[in-house]
Design a protein around this motif. Sequence first.
Motif, PDB file in Angstrom:
ATOM      1  N   LYS A 173      11.983   2.605  -0.905  1.00  0.00           N
ATOM      2  CA  LYS A 173      11.370   2.305  -2.203  1.00  0.00           C
ATOM      3  C   LYS A 173       9.990   1.719  -1.974  1.00  0.00           C
ATOM      4  O   LYS A 173       9.789   0.938  -1.039  1.00  0.00           O
ATOM      5  CB  LYS A 173      12.247   1.309  -2.983  1.00  0.00           C
ATOM      6  CG  LYS A 173      11.691   0.881  -4.339  1.00  0.00           C
ATOM      7  CD  LYS A 173      12.641  -0.108  -5.017  1.00  0.00           C
ATOM      8  CE  LYS A 173      12.090  -0.624  -6.345  1.00  0.00           C
ATOM      9  NZ  LYS A 173      13.011  -1.580  -7.000  1.00  0.00           N
ATOM     10  N   VAL A 174       9.048   2.104  -2.824  1.00  0.00           N
ATOM     11  CA  VAL A 174       7.683   1.597  -2.754  1.00  0.00           C
ATOM     12  C   VAL A 174       7.280   1.143  -4.154  1.00  0.00           C
ATOM     13  O   VAL A 174       7.502   1.866  -5.140  1.00  0.00           O
ATOM     14  CB  VAL A 174       6.700   2.679  -2.254  1.00  0.00           C
ATOM     15  CG1 VAL A 174       5.268   2.178  -2.368  1.00  0.00           C
ATOM     16  CG2 VAL A 174       7.012   3.065  -0.816  1.00  0.00           C
ATOM     17  N   VAL A 175       6.707  -0.053  -4.246  1.00  0.00           N
ATOM     18  CA  VAL A 175       6.209  -0.570  -5.523  1.00  0.00           C
ATOM     19  C   VAL A 175       4.731  -0.898  -5.350  1.00  0.00           C
ATOM     20  O   VAL A 175       4.356  -1.646  -4.448  1.00  0.00           O
ATOM     21  CB  VAL A 175       6.975  -1.837  -5.967  1.00  0.00           C
ATOM     22  CG1 VAL A 175       6.432  -2.332  -7.302  1.00  0.00           C
ATOM     23  CG2 VAL A 175       8.468  -1.548  -6.071  1.00  0.00           C
ATOM     24  N   LEU A 176       3.893  -0.322  -6.206  1.00  0.00           N
ATOM     25  CA  LEU A 176       2.453  -0.559  -6.169  1.00  0.00           C
ATOM     26  C   LEU A 176       2.022  -1.277  -7.444  1.00  0.00           C
ATOM     27  O   LEU A 176       2.351  -0.844  -8.552  1.00  0.00           O
ATOM     28  CB  LEU A 176       1.684   0.763  -6.051  1.00  0.00           C
ATOM     29  CG  LEU A 176       1.997   1.641  -4.833  1.00  0.00           C
ATOM     30  CD1 LEU A 176       1.181   2.926  -4.909  1.00  0.00           C
ATOM     31  CD2 LEU A 176       1.712   0.902  -3.544  1.00  0.00           C
ATOM     32  N   HIS A 177       1.289  -2.371  -7.292  1.00  0.00           N
ATOM     33  CA  HIS A 177       0.723  -3.104  -8.420  1.00  0.00           C
ATOM     34  C   HIS A 177      -0.759  -2.731  -8.504  1.00  0.00           C
ATOM     35  O   HIS A 177      -1.531  -3.024  -7.577  1.00  0.00           O
ATOM     36  CB  HIS A 177       0.877  -4.605  -8.207  1.00  0.00           C
ATOM     37  CG  HIS A 177       2.304  -5.058  -8.078  1.00  0.00           C
ATOM     38  ND1 HIS A 177       2.921  -5.880  -8.994  1.00  0.00           N
ATOM     39  CD2 HIS A 177       3.248  -4.795  -7.127  1.00  0.00           C
ATOM     40  CE1 HIS A 177       4.166  -6.114  -8.631  1.00  0.00           C
ATOM     41  NE2 HIS A 177       4.388  -5.468  -7.484  1.00  0.00           N
ATOM     42  N   ILE A 178      -1.151  -2.088  -9.588  1.00  0.00           N
ATOM     43  CA  ILE A 178      -2.499  -1.520  -9.706  1.00  0.00           C
ATOM     44  C   ILE A 178      -3.202  -2.092 -10.933  1.00  0.00           C
ATOM     45  O   ILE A 178      -2.664  -2.083 -12.040  1.00  0.00           O
ATOM     46  CB  ILE A 178      -2.425   0.019  -9.795  1.00  0.00           C
ATOM     47  CG1 ILE A 178      -1.787   0.586  -8.513  1.00  0.00           C
ATOM     48  CG2 ILE A 178      -3.812   0.624 -10.016  1.00  0.00           C
ATOM     49  CD1 ILE A 178      -1.576   2.072  -8.528  1.00  0.00           C
TER      50      ILE A 178
END
Length: 244
Positions: free
Chosen positions: A158-163
């Motif tokens: 799983k990958v979570v990106l905060h943009i």
Amino acid sequence: MKIQNSHIIIVFLLGFLKATSVCAQEKDIKDILDRAGKFYMEQPQFKVDMTFTMYRGFYGKNVTERYQGIMQKKGDFIKNTMLNTLVYQFPKAKIIVDEDGKTLTYTPTDTGQALKTPIDLGVFLEYYQQSQVLDQGNKWVCEMVAERTTIGTIPYGKVVLHISKEDYHIMRQELFFSQRVPFKSKNGSGTEQDFGRLVIDLVHHRNAALETRNLSDFIAVSNSKELQLQGDYANYRLIDRTTQ
């Protein structure tokens, strides 16, 4: 567990996104990732301070290690630094300097496929088909989960990106390991296998003073076409990837 330098490569130097058909939700996330990639592509220069924090468990707050890193771009020169490994990307070659092992790895770059940005986000959609976008105030939170058939073949399930909504720069990355990894045992006598996650916080500086290096600072080509180490690296061991 020791945070490996290869994580920088995995996160920031992935290949280019292949054309795929996606559902409506994935189109939304693709648009956000494309905008983020465009932000880094269009900046003539920047410096990013990175804090790598390793946690034991998927959701716990048990910090096992923390390191600092730096990513910078100036024109067509890109540099990544973490621990004692430095990665220099030039238009014609990539140089990896391992200061602990005293080695310098030289890899020529196909000029037709030269890396133009250190962050290529579109590739995530190739491996993480289940995705959602969360609206959290001043940022988009993009969550991507790997298909069950690919878990075990890629490092992160799983990958979570905060943009950032303002200009689409990346504020944080959360990488959840797909398999158990070794951690120091609680009694300190050995190691234990457990799941973990790596969190990378990024602070951007657009007008910071940046280092400028040339390929000739590291490598020169003799009349016989042999590579020769230069300057501070003359006594390092050369690993030539020209024929690999």
